[in-house]
Design an enzyme around this catalytic site. Structure first.
Site, PDB file in Angstrom:
ATOM      1  N   ASP A 254     -43.805  51.603  11.770  1.00 41.53           N
ATOM      2  CA  ASP A 254     -43.866  50.468  10.785  1.00 41.53           C
ATOM      3  C   ASP A 254     -42.320  49.687  10.951  1.00 41.53           C
ATOM      4  OD1 ASP A 254     -46.665  50.217  10.865  1.00 41.53           O
ATOM      5  OD2 ASP A 254     -46.497  51.753   8.826  1.00 41.53           O
TER       6      ASP A 254
ATOM      7  N   TYR B 282     -43.764  64.265  11.715  1.00 42.76           N
ATOM      8  CA  TYR B 282     -42.876  63.227  11.084  1.00 42.76           C
ATOM      9  C   TYR B 282     -42.097  64.073   9.840  1.00 42.76           C
ATOM     10  CZ  TYR B 282     -45.498  59.366  13.230  1.00 42.76           C
ATOM     11  OH  TYR B 282     -45.871  58.206  13.764  1.00 42.76           O
TER      12      TYR B 282
END
Length: 308
Positions: free
Chosen positions: A52, A110
């Protein structure tokens, strides 16, 4: 036709995410422009996932097919000269045409980084701010760990996925389209196969078409539509590193905003706003409103993508 695997690192701060968008700077669009300048070809590199706006990557993977014969070392060097300093290509490798950065991925990792600022009114340096969440709460690391442990294994993560009110409509339309085609089920691509519409050659005329091609290439097979919120998490843990609290998570896939929504909920627990033992109940609710807020994009990094 050479098929390339690229490993990229980038600072997501100046970009509106990975995916190409009309009239907006994106990582995918910037990479496509660099390739065009080098080779004259207009292609849309496919990433392992769509980070994003403001999200960073230490090892994003992209694949792209080119017609121009060029040695890997030359392509590697040329890309880093053509790209802005915020994006760097770490490696370039020729791979089989069946390899796809997204569909061939088995696991992704992540990390999320928090700078706790609640105890002593700590000031977050402007040099650090784009890469952490300067959190004003006092956070209990033990509770963060306890909360994170509840999501290990296979679960429906609907409660931690970004709300998408149009998803049901799109799924129904997609199912009807496939049904109307009356295709032989054996002809449908499997989750790890490259689909025929993924050559992804785009027009130089604009980002809108490129975005449409990317969206088309990413549609999941009909067989997984009803279970598209189920993911398996192999690692979920927090650690303290100097002044930072760092969350590391590895899974077979992630939903939109899933890691950031998990972190936001874990922080709610560590700040004693909810109990860490409520996490299983939140999972079972399968309702986004049951979970905590979305953590800021700045603290999130794509760290690793694993393949066979």
């Amino acid at each position: 036709m050479p098929h390339w695997k690229l490993i990229l690192t980038y600072d997501g701060t100046p970009y509106n995410g990975w995916q190409v968008q009309p009239n907006l700077p994106t990582v995918q669009g910037t990479l496509a422009q660099a390739i065009h300048r080098i080779t004259g070809e207009t292609v849309l590199p496919q990433g392992s996932g769509r980070t994003d706006t403001g999200v960073h990557a230490l090892a994003q993977v992209a694949t792209v097919s080119l017609t121009v014969p060029i040695p890997a070392a030359n392509l590697h060097r040329a890309l880093n000269r053509a790209l802005p300093a915020s994006i760097r290509v770490l490696s370039v490798e020729a791979v089989p045409e069946t390899f796809h950065a997204r569909h061939s991925a088995l696991r992704k990792t992540y990390e999320y980084r928090i700078l706790p600022c609640g105890n002593d009114d700590r000031i977050c340096s402007p040099m650090l701010a784009p890469y952490v969440w300067p959190c004003r709460f006092s956070l209990d690391l033990t509770i963060l760990q306890q909360a994170a442990s509840h999501i290990l294994g296979t679960h429906d993560f609907t409660s931690f996925a970004a709300n998408d009110p149009d998803q049901a409509t799109r799924n129904a339309a997609r199912a009807k389209t496939i049904e109307d085609e009356s295709a032989d089920p054996t002809d449908r691509p499997q989750p790890n196969q490259t689909q025929s519409n993924e050559r992804n050659v785009i027009s130089t005329g604009g980002g809108a078409l490129a975005a449409a091609v990317e969206k088309s290439a990413s549609l999941p097979p009909l067989s997984i539509i009803t279970t598209h919120h189920i993911r398996t998490i192999f690692h979920s843990a927090w650690r303290r590193q100097d002044d930072l609290l760092i969350y590391r998570i590895t899974g077979n896939g992630f939903l939109h905003h899933m890691v950031r929504n998990l972190v936001g909920t874990f922080v709610e627990a560590a700040a004693h706003r909810i109990s860490a033992d409520e996490i299983p109940t939140i999972l079972a609710a399968r309702n986004r409103s049951a979970a905590g807020p979305t953590a800021p994009a700045s603290g999130l990094f794509l760290v690793e993508v694993e393949y066979k």
